[in-house]
Design an enzyme around this catalytic site. Structure first.
Site, short mmCIF file in Angstrom:
data_model
loop_
_atom_site.label_atom_id
_atom_site.label_comp_id
_atom_site.label_asym_id
_atom_site.label_seq_id
_atom_site.Cartn_x
_atom_site.Cartn_y
_atom_site.Cartn_z
N CYS A 178 0.84 -1.19 0.00
CA CYS A 178 0.00 0.00 0.00
C CYS A 178 0.89 1.26 0.00
O CYS A 178 1.56 1.54 -0.98
CB CYS A 178 -0.98 -0.04 1.17
SG CYS A 178 -2.37 1.11 1.00
N HIS B 25 -3.63 -5.52 1.13
CA HIS B 25 -2.95 -5.89 2.37
C HIS B 25 -3.05 -7.39 2.65
O HIS B 25 -4.01 -7.83 3.30
CB HIS B 25 -3.57 -5.13 3.54
CG HIS B 25 -3.32 -3.66 3.51
ND1 HIS B 25 -2.21 -3.08 4.08
CD2 HIS B 25 -4.04 -2.64 2.98
CE1 HIS B 25 -2.26 -1.76 3.92
NE2 HIS B 25 -3.35 -1.48 3.24
N GLU C 279 -1.36 -8.94 4.81
CA GLU C 279 -1.17 -9.14 6.25
C GLU C 279 -2.48 -9.14 7.02
O GLU C 279 -2.52 -9.55 8.18
CB GLU C 279 -0.21 -8.08 6.82
CG GLU C 279 -0.77 -6.68 6.94
CD GLU C 279 -0.65 -5.85 5.67
OE1 GLU C 279 -0.80 -4.60 5.77
OE2 GLU C 279 -0.42 -6.42 4.60
#
Length: 232
Positions: A87, A204, A206
């Site tokens: 990002c 993302h 994660e």
């Protein structure tokens, strides 16, 4: 795998990234402040996480790209070290010249906060080896400037050299205009450096590493890194 995460003023995804890395390595990554001038000795992976560095003033990532720590990140990449930018981290990589192109305002001119799907375009990279080629995984997008842009010559080079790592797609793996929420050129969600050691992507992964929170779609990316760097 010895990882370090760079924190800039406005970064807000460093803890999520640290948890994802710790899940696959068992070790806490080092947290570096943007004013630091060096990486910890033996660093294998540097991560530029998401957020809004310097409030996204000027251009997203432009001010962060001039931070003292970025010379150390560039030197690390030049030595063949691994660098992951997610990002805002992808924006910083482009502004720092570590990856080509730029991230423009979303085509809708609106901030996008929603799930998306990405298709894995190649699996012989340190970031995607635990995926099957053509696999589709879900991740979260949260950005106002995620519209990847480069001139046609650069896009053709990226395609020709196989440096498009991830592409926006439907859950069935079809690349369509509707699946490309931010309007990125050629539906590009993530690109690689020529040596495959630097990856930038907008969504993302994660966010999706824990079955108790939001599933594990993104976990293979971190498992790929841990496996690759453990064998190095």
């Amino acid at each position: 795998m010895k990882a370090a995460i760079v924190v800039f003023p406005g970064t807000n995804r460093e803890r999520d990234m640290a948890l994802a890395l710790q899940r696959v390595t068992g070790a806490k990554p080092a947290m570096l402040w943007h004013r630091d001038a060096a990486l910890p000795a033996g660093t294998d992976l540097v991560v530029l996480p998401g957020g809004f560095s310097y409030g996204d003033y000027l251009r997203c990532g432009a001010m962060a790209a001039q931070s003292p720590i970025m010379q150390a990140v560039k030197d690390h990449a030049a030595r063949g070290g691994h660098v992951l930018g997610v990002c805002n981290g992808f924006q910083i990589l482009c502004e720092a010249g570590l990856l080509p192109g730029a991230l423009l305002r979303n085509a809708s001119l609106r901030f996008l906060s929603m799930d998306c799907h990405m298709r894995v375009e190649r699996t012989d990279t340190p970031y995607t080896s635990r995926f099957q080629r053509g696999a589709v995984f879900r991740a979260t997008m949260a950005h106002g400037d995620g519209n990847y842009f480069a001139d046609d010559a650069t896009l053709d080079r990226l395609e020709g050299e196989g440096l498009v790592a991830l592409r926006y797609a439907t859950s069935a793996g079809e690349v369509t205009a509707d699946a490309n929420r931010n309007g990125a050129a050629r539906s590009i969600a993530g690109i690689l450096s020529p040596n495959l050691r630097v990856l930038g992507l907008m969504p993302h992964p994660e966010n999706q590493v824990d079955p108790a929170i939001d599933g594990t779609d993104g976990l293979p990316m971190f498992e790929s890194l841990a496996e690759t760097l453990a064998a190095a």
